[in-house]
Design a protein around this motif. Structure first.
Motif, PDB file in Angstrom:
ATOM      1  N   ALA A   1       4.305  -9.132   1.178  1.00 35.96           N
ATOM      2  CA  ALA A   1       5.129  -8.777   0.024  1.00 35.96           C
ATOM      3  C   ALA A   1       5.875  -9.988  -0.527  1.00 35.96           C
ATOM      4  O   ALA A   1       5.982 -10.165  -1.752  1.00 35.96           O
TER       5      ALA A   1
ATOM      6  N   VAL B   1      -5.173 -12.097  -3.194  1.00 36.44           N
ATOM      7  CA  VAL B   1      -3.778 -11.666  -3.194  1.00 36.44           C
ATOM      8  C   VAL B   1      -3.573 -10.362  -2.427  1.00 36.44           C
ATOM      9  O   VAL B   1      -2.453 -10.051  -2.020  1.00 36.44           O
ATOM     10  N   LEU B   2      -4.648  -9.596  -2.218  1.00 35.57           N
ATOM     11  CA  LEU B   2      -4.506  -8.346  -1.477  1.00 35.57           C
ATOM     12  C   LEU B   2      -4.195  -8.593  -0.005  1.00 35.57           C
ATOM     13  O   LEU B   2      -3.697  -7.696   0.683  1.00 35.57           O
TER      14      LEU B   2
ATOM     15  N   GLU C   1      -3.461   3.795  -3.151  1.00 31.93           N
ATOM     16  CA  GLU C   1      -3.650   2.651  -2.268  1.00 31.93           C
ATOM     17  C   GLU C   1      -5.003   2.004  -2.539  1.00 31.93           C
ATOM     18  O   GLU C   1      -5.976   2.666  -2.904  1.00 31.93           O
ATOM     19  N   VAL C   2      -5.041   0.688  -2.354  1.00 31.47           N
ATOM     20  CA  VAL C   2      -6.301  -0.044  -2.433  1.00 31.47           C
ATOM     21  C   VAL C   2      -7.056   0.162  -1.125  1.00 31.47           C
ATOM     22  O   VAL C   2      -6.512  -0.045  -0.044  1.00 31.47           O
TER      23      VAL C   2
ATOM     24  N   GLN D   1      -2.935  -2.016 -12.299  1.00 32.28           N
ATOM     25  CA  GLN D   1      -1.820  -1.828 -11.369  1.00 32.28           C
ATOM     26  C   GLN D   1      -2.191  -2.290  -9.964  1.00 32.28           C
ATOM     27  O   GLN D   1      -1.364  -2.867  -9.246  1.00 32.28           O
ATOM     28  N   ALA D   2      -3.434  -2.056  -9.573  1.00 30.83           N
ATOM     29  CA  ALA D   2      -3.882  -2.517  -8.259  1.00 30.83           C
ATOM     30  C   ALA D   2      -3.928  -4.044  -8.201  1.00 30.83           C
ATOM     31  O   ALA D   2      -3.556  -4.647  -7.192  1.00 30.83           O
TER      32      ALA D   2
ATOM     33  N   ARG E   1       3.490 -12.276  -2.463  1.00 27.29           N
ATOM     34  CA  ARG E   1       3.088 -11.681  -3.737  1.00 27.29           C
ATOM     35  C   ARG E   1       4.212 -11.789  -4.757  1.00 27.29           C
ATOM     36  O   ARG E   1       3.961 -12.000  -5.952  1.00 27.29           O
ATOM     37  N   ARG E   2       5.469 -11.655  -4.320  1.00 26.18           N
ATOM     38  CA  ARG E   2       6.586 -11.797  -5.250  1.00 26.18           C
ATOM     39  C   ARG E   2       6.662 -13.211  -5.806  1.00 26.18           C
ATOM     40  O   ARG E   2       7.028 -13.414  -6.962  1.00 26.18           O
TER      41      ARG E   2
ATOM     42  N   GLY F   1      -0.371  -5.317  -7.958  1.00 28.79           N
ATOM     43  CA  GLY F   1       0.404  -4.794  -6.839  1.00 28.79           C
ATOM     44  C   GLY F   1       1.489  -3.821  -7.223  1.00 28.79           C
ATOM     45  O   GLY F   1       2.540  -3.772  -6.573  1.00 28.79           O
ATOM     46  N   LEU F   2       1.258  -3.031  -8.277  1.00 30.54           N
ATOM     47  CA  LEU F   2       2.270  -2.087  -8.750  1.00 30.54           C
ATOM     48  C   LEU F   2       1.778  -0.645  -8.717  1.00 30.54           C
ATOM     49  O   LEU F   2       2.153   0.172  -9.554  1.00 30.54           O
TER      50      LEU F   2
END
Length: 333
Positions: free
Chosen positions: A86, A81-82, A68-69, A57-58, A89-90, A61-62
Motif C-alpha cells: 500500500a 504495481v499489483l 478484488e483483482v 479502478q483495478a 502504491r501511494r 488500485g481504487l
C-alpha cells in the motif's frame, strides 16, 4: 528505439476482477489486456456496464471493498504495481499513475478551498512549504485555463462551473507530471463546447509532458478524434483492438461494426436509426460460448459452444470472433 520495440508506459496483461455479492462471486473483468506508450492515447470503448471503469479502478488500485483483482498484471514502466504494498502504491499515485474521474463535484473535497487541494501533492511528494505549494497551485490553475487563478485559489469547488471543476481535476491529476493518466469519461454531463475544450486540454498536456493517456469512453466521435489506439470491450473482455483508423475503417468484430453502424452521421432525416439488437448480458449470466452471440448477426452453432480466443488479425490488431475473416472480406469488398 521505435514505439513498437519500446517498453509501454502501461501494459495490462490478463487482468481479471471479481465482485462479491449476496448471491455469490461474479467475475466482471475477464483477462483484459492492452498497452499504451508514452505520448500516445489508448481508448477503452464500449457500452455502459462492459467493464471499462472497473478495469480502470483495478489499474489504479481504487476498487470497492466488494471487488478484488484475481489475476493478471499491471505493468507501469515494466513494474507490476499489483505486487506492491500500500505504501509503495501511494508513492506512485501522482508521479507514476494518476486518474481523472467523471464526477468532478464528488471527487473534489467540498470543505477545502481548491488551492489547498491542488497544493497537497506538492506538500506530500516534493516537501514544499505551504507558500511554495500554493504558488505551484496558482500556476497549475493558470495552465488549465482557470480565470484569475490567484483570486480563485481561495474558492471552494461549488463556486466553479462543471467545466471549471473538470479542469481543476485535470490540474490535480497532472500536478506531478505522471507517466500515465487514466481519464474515466472526463466529459460526462458537460455541454458540447466544454467537452471539446476539456479534450483539447488533455491532448495539449499529453503532448507537453509525453504522458500516456488511457481514455475511457462510450463516445465514438471522441475516440476517432483523440485516440491513437482503441480496445473495444464487451461483457468484461476486450473483443477487438488496434489503431483507431484501422479498427473504425475495417472492423474485425461484429460488435465493433454494430457500434459504428449505430452512429447517426450522414443518415437522411426521417430514416430509421440502426442499433444493436438487445442489450449486454449480466456478468453473472453470460451466454455460453461467445458472450456476444445472442446479439450477433453472424452467430452460428460453434459460437454457442466455443468461446472465441482473442486472435491476431494483422499488425497490432486483434479480434475475438470465430468469423473475423469473413467479416473482413465483407467490409473490404
Amino acid at each position: 528505439m521505435t514505439q513498437d520495440t519500446a517498453r509501454p508506459a502501461l501494459e495490462v496483461r490478463d487482468l481479471s476482477v471479481r465482485v462479491h455479492t449476496p448471491r455469490g462471486a461474479t467475475r466482471v473483468v475477464r483477462e483484459v489486456g492492452f498497452a499504451v506508450h508514452s505520448g500516445r492515447t489508448l481508448a477503452l470503448l464500449g457500452e455502459s456496464g462492459c467493464g471499462k471503469s472497473m478495469t480502470a479502478q483495478a489499474v489504479v488500485g481504487l476498487l470497492d471493498p466488494v471487488a478484488e483483482v484475481v489475476g493478471g498484471q499491471v505493468l507501469l514502466d515494466g513494474r507490476d504495481v499489483l505486487r506492491l504494498g500500500a505504501r509503495e502504491r501511494r508513492r506512485l499515485a501522482g508521479p507514476g499513475l494518476a486518474v481523472v474521474f467523471q464526477d468532478a463535484l464528488a471527487a473534489l473535497n467540498p470543505v477545502y478551498p481548491v488551492g489547498t487541494q491542488l497544493a497537497e501533492p506538492f506538500r506530500i511528494h516534493e516537501r514544499l512549504s505551504r507558500r511554495a505549494a500554493r504558488e505551484r497551485a496558482v500556476e497549475l490553475m493558470a495552465r488549465v485555463g482557470i480565470p484569475e487563478p490567484r483570486l480563485r485559489v481561495k474558492s471552494y469547488p461549488h463556486q466553479f462551473s462543471g467545466g471549471m471543476r473538470q479542469r481543476l481535476l485535470i490540474a490535480m491529476a497532472v500536478a506531478l507530471r505522471p507517466s500515465v493518466l487514466l481519464a474515466d469519461e472526463p466529459t460526462t454531463a458537460l455541454d458540447v463546447t466544454v467537452q471539446a475544450q476539456i479534450m483539447e486540454l488533455l491532448a495539449e498536456l499529453r503532448r507537453e509532458t509525453r504522458m500516456a493517456l488511457v481514455l475511457i469512453t462510450h463516445d465514438l466521435a471522441v475516440v476517432a478524434e483523440h485516440a491513437d489506439e482503441v480496445a473495444v470491450m464487451y461483457a468484461g473482455s476486450v473483443v477487438e483492438s488496434g489503431p483507431v483508423a484501422e479498427v473504425f475503417g475495417r472492423p474485425r468484430h461484429p460488435y465493433t461494426r454494430g457500434l459504428l453502424r449505430s452512429v447517426p452521421a450522414d443518415r437522411p432525416r426521417g430514416t430509421r436509426l440502426l442499433s444493436i439488437e438487445g442489450g449486454p448480458p449480466r456478468p453473472a449470466a453470460l451466454p455460453s460460448g461467445c458472450a456476444f452471440r445472442t446479439r450477433c448477426p453472424l452467430a452460428r452453432e460453434r459460437c454457442a459452444t466455443e468461446a472465441p480466443p482473442l486472435s491476431i488479425t494483422g499488425p497490432g490488431r486483434t479480434s475475438a470472433c470465430h468469423y473475423w475473416k469473413e467479416l473482413a472480406d465483407a467490409v473490404d469488398a
